[in-house]
Design a protein around this motif. Structure first.
Motif, PDB file in Angstrom:
ATOM      1  N   GLY A  50      67.106 -67.033  63.014  1.00 36.27           N
ATOM      2  CA  GLY A  50      66.635 -65.522  63.837  1.00 36.27           C
ATOM      3  C   GLY A  50      67.659 -64.043  63.409  1.00 36.27           C
ATOM      4  O   GLY A  50      66.302 -64.047  63.546  1.00 36.27           O
ATOM      5  N   GLN A  51      68.387 -63.962  63.006  1.00 38.64           N
ATOM      6  CA  GLN A  51      69.004 -62.755  62.993  1.00 38.64           C
ATOM      7  C   GLN A  51      68.430 -62.451  61.717  1.00 38.64           C
ATOM      8  O   GLN A  51      68.529 -61.711  62.007  1.00 38.64           O
ATOM      9  N   LEU A  96      65.370 -73.011  70.980  1.00 41.15           N
ATOM     10  CA  LEU A  96      64.459 -71.489  71.571  1.00 41.15           C
ATOM     11  C   LEU A  96      65.550 -70.676  71.909  1.00 41.15           C
ATOM     12  O   LEU A  96      66.080 -69.453  71.914  1.00 41.15           O
ATOM     13  N   GLN A  97      66.467 -71.375  72.395  1.00 45.80           N
ATOM     14  CA  GLN A  97      68.124 -70.742  73.527  1.00 45.80           C
ATOM     15  C   GLN A  97      68.678 -69.578  71.593  1.00 45.80           C
ATOM     16  O   GLN A  97      69.180 -69.426  72.629  1.00 45.80           O
ATOM     17  N   ALA A 101      70.326 -66.245  71.525  1.00 47.32           N
ATOM     18  CA  ALA A 101      71.653 -65.341  71.602  1.00 47.32           C
ATOM     19  C   ALA A 101      71.934 -64.654  70.287  1.00 47.32           C
ATOM     20  O   ALA A 101      72.295 -64.400  70.291  1.00 47.32           O
ATOM     21  N   CYS A 102      70.952 -65.359  69.233  1.00 43.12           N
ATOM     22  CA  CYS A 102      71.063 -65.001  67.916  1.00 43.12           C
ATOM     23  C   CYS A 102      70.878 -62.984  68.313  1.00 43.12           C
ATOM     24  O   CYS A 102      71.371 -61.956  67.511  1.00 43.12           O
ATOM     25  N   LEU A 332      75.055 -61.698  58.654  1.00 41.07           N
ATOM     26  CA  LEU A 332      76.540 -62.076  58.634  1.00 41.07           C
ATOM     27  C   LEU A 332      76.364 -63.084  59.323  1.00 41.07           C
ATOM     28  O   LEU A 332      77.003 -64.365  59.554  1.00 41.07           O
ATOM     29  N   GLY A 333      75.588 -63.087  60.660  1.00 41.88           N
ATOM     30  CA  GLY A 333      75.099 -63.872  61.902  1.00 41.88           C
ATOM     31  C   GLY A 333      74.843 -65.070  61.270  1.00 41.88           C
ATOM     32  O   GLY A 333      75.514 -66.843  61.025  1.00 41.88           O
ATOM     33  N   LEU A 334      73.595 -65.225  59.877  1.00 41.57           N
ATOM     34  CA  LEU A 334      73.043 -66.155  59.187  1.00 41.57           C
ATOM     35  C   LEU A 334      74.077 -67.491  58.523  1.00 41.57           C
ATOM     36  O   LEU A 334      74.508 -68.148  58.825  1.00 41.57           O
TER      37      LEU A 334
END
Length: 387
Positions: A50-51, A96-97, A101-102, A332-334
């Motif tokens: 999602g990021q 979905l959550q 959060a992303c 980075l988050g991915l």
């Protein structure tokens, strides 16, 4: 910093608060424990993927709008998980959550880059990681109490309340920090991602974050099985050991910035890698006698190594980017979430004990030392910073 701290707490809260309740969730839906663990990996997968969308949206529409949208999605999906009647329902809610959060995570780290610049952002990320580590210390205690006095569903009720309170504070107090919001035509232009990915400094340091995060994820997903089912600890005893490790993590993250000042980011990352590699050796040696202390001692040491790596490496990964800070934070988050989740899932498919699986995950970080001390590796580490 208070608002940024709240933003980064959404993700660990969604993971750690209900860990003591995983055996109850599996029994409620009549599934194996491995299926209950998928509620964690599904969340981490969508949080990472999602990021890719949240990052460019944060660059286009601003950090504030993306953060508030993430809070809404997070609270709605937590409510959906609270009302779940089947395992498929629960997994859908967790997917979905992860999207919610992303968005909060991307907004937080992009704001750090906006406000503190390329040189100080690594230290601020370390402080935020220290704040994040309070959740593994406190959330399982709260989750254990909620589960024993009410039910496992009460953990998701708490997530809804946290989102509503935090979202209200952000609505009134969170200011926009995006220095140059850009044309909507280029929001999802693939060149934005490519401009970040092709940067070797980003690729190397994001890979370090991914591998070190994999160590933590391997521990989190295996700890309930090892400590509660194999060793036979009660829910309260599990919470105690989990909390001790979180305290170690907190101290390590809060002291990491001073370590960076004293010995530099290069040595900080080097010592972190060595500690994690040593932890893998200890994990195998101590596995002959299954006790809580023998399982947790290598985890304590690896948590220090993780803290020393993450702050320095994340700051270096984001440093070359100014107006693309949202996209860089998203990628980075991915790497950290989806990448580490994929690697852990692949390793856990091996027919080995949890001790060996965690040790292998630790050893995957060690080859980075060869790059760190090579000429090209030093060049990547000292990449020219963009203002």
């Amino acid at each position: 910093m208070i608002l940024l701290t709240l933003l980064v707490l959404f993700s660990p809260l969604a993971i750690d608060i209900y860990l003591p309740a995983l055996p109850l969730i599996s029994s409620t839906f009549h599934v194996e424990h491995a299926m209950a663990k998928y509620t964690i990996t599904c969340f981490l997968f969508t949080m990472g993927v999602g990021q890719l969308f949240a990052g460019p949206l944060a660059d286009r529409f601003g950090r504030r709008h993306v953060a508030l949208t993430g809070v809404v999605i997070y609270s709605a999906s937590a409510l959906l998980a609270w009302s779940a009647q089947t395992m498929e329902w629960m997994l859908t809610a967790r997917l979905l959550q992860g999207f919610g959060a992303c968005a909060t995570t991307v907004a937080a780290f992009a704001t750090v880059r906006d406000v503190f610049g390329p040189e100080k952002s690594g230290k601020m990320i370390s402080y935020l990681n220290g704040a994040i580590c309070f959740i593994p210390a406190l959330a399982p205690i709260l989750g254990s109490w909620l589960t024993q006095h009410y039910s496992w569903r009460a953990n998701f009720s708490f997530m809804v309340c946290f989102a509503l309170v935090s979202g209200s504070l952000m609505w009134f107090s969170l200011r926009e920090t995006n220095p140059s919001q850009q044309s909507g035509l280029s929001t999802f232009n693939l060149t934005r991602y490519w401009d970040v990915i092709k940067n070797p400094s980003f690729l190397f340091h994001a890979g370090l974050c991914m591998l070190s995060m994999g160590v933590i994820l391997a521990y989190v997903t295996s700890a309930p099985l090892v400590l509660m089912q194999q060793i036979g600890l009660s829910m309260d005893q599990f919470t105690f050991w989990f909390g001790i490790n979180a305290i170690v993590n907190i101290v390590a993250c809060l002291t990491a910035p001073s370590m960076m000042d004293k010995i530099g980011t290069h040595r900080s990352i080097t010592f972190g890698i060595l500690l994690i590699g040593l932890s893998g050796v200890l994990m195998v040696i101590l596995s002959s006698d299954q006790t809580a202390f023998r399982f947790m001692l290598p985890i304590f040491i690896s948590s220090v190594g993780f803290a020393w790596i993450l702050g320095a490496a994340a700051g270096k990964a984001l440093a070359p980017f100014g107006d693309k800070a949202g996209t860089a934070a998203a990628l980075l988050g991915l790497f950290q979430m989806s990448g580490s989740g994929l690697i852990v899932a692949l390793v856990q498919n091996l027919e080995m004990t949890p001790y060996w699986l965690i040790a292998i995950q630790m050893w995957l970080v060690v080859p980075a030392l060869l790059i760190m001390f090579s000429g090209v590796g030093r060049k990547w580490h000292q990449w020219v910073l963009e203002p």
